[in-house]
Design an enzyme around this catalytic site. Structure first.
Site, mmCIF file in Angstrom:
data_model
loop_
_atom_site.group_PDB
_atom_site.id
_atom_site.type_symbol
_atom_site.label_atom_id
_atom_site.label_comp_id
_atom_site.label_asym_id
_atom_site.label_seq_id
_atom_site.Cartn_x
_atom_site.Cartn_y
_atom_site.Cartn_z
ATOM 1 N N GLU A 94 0.827 -1.198 0.000
ATOM 2 C CA GLU A 94 0.000 0.000 0.000
ATOM 3 C C GLU A 94 0.866 1.254 0.000
ATOM 4 O O GLU A 94 1.976 1.263 0.533
ATOM 5 C CB GLU A 94 -0.943 0.012 1.216
ATOM 6 C CG GLU A 94 -2.000 -1.077 1.144
ATOM 7 C CD GLU A 94 -2.937 -1.090 2.338
ATOM 8 O OE1 GLU A 94 -2.688 -0.314 3.289
ATOM 9 O OE2 GLU A 94 -3.889 -1.871 2.329
ATOM 10 N N CYS A 107 3.457 8.577 0.940
ATOM 11 C CA CYS A 107 3.954 7.629 1.931
ATOM 12 C C CYS A 107 4.087 6.292 1.221
ATOM 13 O O CYS A 107 3.077 5.737 0.761
ATOM 14 C CB CYS A 107 2.984 7.530 3.103
ATOM 15 S SG CYS A 107 3.490 6.336 4.360
ATOM 16 N N CYS A 114 6.888 -7.029 6.780
ATOM 17 C CA CYS A 114 7.959 -6.331 7.503
ATOM 18 C C CYS A 114 8.840 -7.340 8.223
ATOM 19 O O CYS A 114 8.365 -8.388 8.677
ATOM 20 C CB CYS A 114 7.366 -5.345 8.514
ATOM 21 S SG CYS A 114 8.624 -4.266 9.264
ATOM 22 N N CYS A 118 7.089 -4.732 15.599
ATOM 23 C CA CYS A 118 6.470 -3.684 16.417
ATOM 24 C C CYS A 118 5.034 -4.085 16.762
ATOM 25 O O CYS A 118 4.215 -4.326 15.871
ATOM 26 C CB CYS A 118 6.490 -2.353 15.669
ATOM 27 S SG CYS A 118 8.146 -1.832 15.174
ATOM 28 N N CYS A 121 1.826 -2.145 15.235
ATOM 29 C CA CYS A 121 1.739 -1.912 13.799
ATOM 30 C C CYS A 121 1.059 -3.062 13.075
ATOM 31 O O CYS A 121 1.398 -4.233 13.282
ATOM 32 C CB CYS A 121 3.148 -1.699 13.238
ATOM 33 S SG CYS A 121 3.184 -1.376 11.463
ATOM 34 N N LEU A 221 10.745 6.319 17.520
ATOM 35 C CA LEU A 221 11.333 6.161 18.851
ATOM 36 C C LEU A 221 10.321 5.584 19.844
ATOM 37 O O LEU A 221 10.531 4.525 20.414
ATOM 38 C CB LEU A 221 11.860 7.516 19.331
ATOM 39 C CG LEU A 221 12.724 7.497 20.583
ATOM 40 C CD1 LEU A 221 13.979 6.664 20.376
ATOM 41 C CD2 LEU A 221 13.098 8.923 20.986
ATOM 42 N N CYS A 339 -0.677 6.586 7.807
ATOM 43 C CA CYS A 339 0.668 6.365 7.284
ATOM 44 C C CYS A 339 1.566 5.801 8.387
ATOM 45 O O CYS A 339 1.561 6.264 9.506
ATOM 46 C CB CYS A 339 1.232 7.677 6.754
ATOM 47 S SG CYS A 339 2.604 7.497 5.663
#
Length: 348
Positions: A94, A107, A114, A118, A121, A221, A339
């Site tokens: 996407e 974006c 991935c 995380c 996400c 972060l 995003c």
């Protein structure tokens, strides 16, 4: 058994010129084809109207153009546009166009799925299937540039690598894509209008500095306390904050480029005074700015948006030490287009 054809965009201009010479043609033909592939964004060899039919047939017999296809496009009530982009092998990533009054930002994704984990996400819930090729990254930008011109009457102005994937885990291809995006033979965009966002891989941040890149750096972060950060981003146990700090100091010494910290504040996770104080301390190490990001929940689990009071506590503390803070509100909520939290719905 028929050999799989190579994507012609994997060839440099010099390699294309050599190919034509080796096949009894003139070297300049390589320049023509290269222009069609990149600055004109040709989807097929038939598009190359100033190239002889016999030459187009020869290219067809030897190569393919693994161009992306925008499968579905959704437009939000706030003007945000989300593209579901189908790749040549059927996989889907996407990309998002984010408009403001004065500019449009693309974006883009760098991986299918991935490599990292995380917890907040949506993309991290998908295994990494493969890296995107430079042409596939470039095509996302080209598609959004066309949409920007169509819907907002001006070219794309900015690019952020905050879509699916960790860009620094696909470093070579991301760099090649950026080189073409910024080249006069490509889109001719200024590298200062490009931001690469990483979850924080120290050795790759140092490599970027050594490579003298000209684009901007953002770091996801989310906490300046190791234990809290590991709860949010479990892989970060391998990259403690002291190593990240050292890499960012190295980056700034080499590039003199200010760092942006991407920071989501979650209820009950990093909305306490200790978390605020830790971020304030971390921001003193290297010149930086902070983007506080409104969270777009992916379920009803532990990650929920913090209160406005918690956000204001961060803003006040950071502004007290002279750090520029911006609050980024989630865009495209009605089409699930936040995003940096892009989910590959068709690959689930």
């Amino acid at each position: 058994m028929q050999m799989e054809k190579k994507d012609i965009r994997a060839l440099s201009k010099d390699q294309l010129r050599d190919f034509f010479v080796e096949n009894g043609d003139k070297a300049f033909r390589g320049n023509q084809v290269y222009e069609w592939l990149w600055s004109k964004g040709a989807h097929s060899f038939e598009d190359m109207t100033n190239v002889a039919k016999t030459t187009r047939s020869m290219l067809e017999n030897n190569f393919v153009i693994n161009h992306i296809k925008v499968d579905t496009m959704q437009k939000s009530s706030d003007g945000t546009v989300k593209n579901a982009v189908r790749l040549h092998d059927g996989l889907v990533v996407e990309s998002v166009l984010i408009p403001t009054d004065t500019r449009t930002t693309a974006c883009v994704s760098s991986q299918v799925g991935c490599s990292l984990d995380c917890n907040f996400c949506a993309t991290a819930r998908l295994k990494r299937m493969r890296n995107l090729e430079p042409g596939e990254i470039y095509d996302q930008v080209l598609a959004i540039d066309k949409e920007s011109r169509l819907y907002y009457n001006h070219p794309l102005s900015n690019i952020v690598f905050m879509g699916m994937g960790e860009p620094l885990m696909n470093y070579n291809n991301v760099i090649k894509a950026i080189d073409m995006i910024t080249s006069e033979e490509g889109l001719g965009m200024s590298p200062k209008r490009i931001m690469v966002s990483t979850s924080g891989i120290p050795k790759m941040i140092k490599k970027m500095a050594d490579d003298d890149v000209k684009f901007k750096l953002a770091v996801s972060l989310h906490s300046a306390i190791d234990e809290t950060r590991a709860r949010i981003m479990p892989f970060s146990k391998n990259f403690p904050l002291k190593d990240l700090r050292e890499a960012l100091e190295y980056w700034y010494r080499k590039t003199k480029s200010k760092i942006s910290y991407e920071y989501v504040v979650w209820k009950g996770i990093n909305d306490d005074k200790a978390s605020v104080d830790a971020l304030v301390k971390f921001c003193k190490y290297v010149p930086c700015k902070v983007n506080l990001i409104e969270y777009n929940p992916i379920d009803d689990g532990e990650f929920q948006q913090a209160s406005e009071e918690a956000i204001m506590a961060y803003i006040k503390a950071l502004e007290n030490i002279g750090v520029v803070v911006k609050v980024r509100r989630s865009r495209g909520k009605d089409i699930d287009a936040a995003c940096g939290q892009l989910a590959n719905k068709e690959a689930e």
